[in-house]
Design an enzyme around this catalytic site. Structure first.
Site, PDB file in Angstrom:
ATOM      1  CG  LEU A   5      -1.972  -0.821   1.085  1.00  0.00           C
ATOM      2  CD1 LEU A   5      -2.647  -1.127   2.680  1.00  0.00           C
ATOM      3  CD2 LEU A   5      -3.075  -1.117   0.262  1.00  0.00           C
ATOM      4  N   GLY A   6       2.243   1.046   0.696  1.00  0.00           N
ATOM      5  CA  GLY A   6       2.837   2.547   0.710  1.00  0.00           C
ATOM      6  C   GLY A   6       4.134   2.066   1.267  1.00  0.00           C
ATOM      7  CE  LYS A  12      10.048  -1.934   0.654  1.00  0.00           C
ATOM      8  NZ  LYS A  12      10.405  -2.993  -0.192  1.00  0.00           N
ATOM      9  CG  ASP A 121       5.543  13.494   8.635  1.00  0.00           C
ATOM     10  OD1 ASP A 121       5.530  14.450   7.877  1.00  0.00           O
ATOM     11  OD2 ASP A 121       5.669  12.070   8.213  1.00  0.00           O
TER      12      ASP A 121
END
Length: 196
Positions: A5-6, A12, A121
């Protein structure tokens, strides 16, 4: 594991399906033990996620060690993709839609700040939609978050969303202003369609 997914600075994220209950899907974030500040970021993210219980914060379910010496954080799966991708797909959002998303973000960040946590973030890539109706957001990635009382002026986060007081060395600990600045950047992106 179904698909990736990312990917972030510390690992990851994959989509996983429960082989005994195929209707159950999860997001699993694999953290590499050899990455910088691995243990600190791992415990920080677990502590923060277990202390937050809000419908717009991704739900932490469990964690485990893997056979290849990584840690897997198992979390709720939000299937609607990122706010970043949604803005790219639609261009700019109309005022009503931007308002609806921003109000969710505002209430969620108020809750998080009242828990004495600063995300540090916030960006459209760290805001997911619960599903493809694009109505409900989920805030993710608390790996570099900090407690307000332990906060410092260290320059962390994603550069276009970092508050100017941090870049100028004027930031003082104990304030959530860095998240407020990032929220303004996110609102700007939603109503203009311009990526920062």
């Amino acid at each position: 594991l179904d698909k990736q997914l990312g990917e972030g600075g510390f690992g990851k994220v994959f989509l996983a399906t429960n082989k005994y209950e195929p209707s159950e899907q999860f997001a699993i974030k694999f953290l590499n033990k050899d990455s910088n500040n691995y243990m600190g970021n791992l415990y920080k993210e677990i502590n923060v996620l277990t202390s937050l219980e809000h419908k717009h914060v991704i739900k932490f379910l469990n964690f485990c060690n893997t056979n290849d010496d990584r840690i897997a954080l198992i979390m709720e799966y939000a299937s609607g993709g990122t706010l970043h991708d949604y803005i790219k797909m639609k261009g700019k959002l109309n005022e009503n839609e931007a308002r609806r998303i921003f109000i969710q973000l505002l209430h969620t960040m108020k809750y998080i700040h009242n828990k004495s946590i600063i995300h540090r973030d916030l960006k459209p890539e760290n805001i997911l939609f619960a599903d493809d109706k694009y109505n409900e957001i989920k805030i993710i990635d608390f790996g570099i978050s900090t407690n307000i009382t332990n906060n410092n002026s260290k320059c962390v986060g994603t550069l276009p969303y970092i508050a100017p007081e941090i870049l100028e060395g004027l930031y003082r600990e104990g304030t959530s202003s860095v998240d407020v600045w990032a929220m303004g950047c996110i609102l700007y992106e939603m109503v203009t369609g311009d990526a920062i």
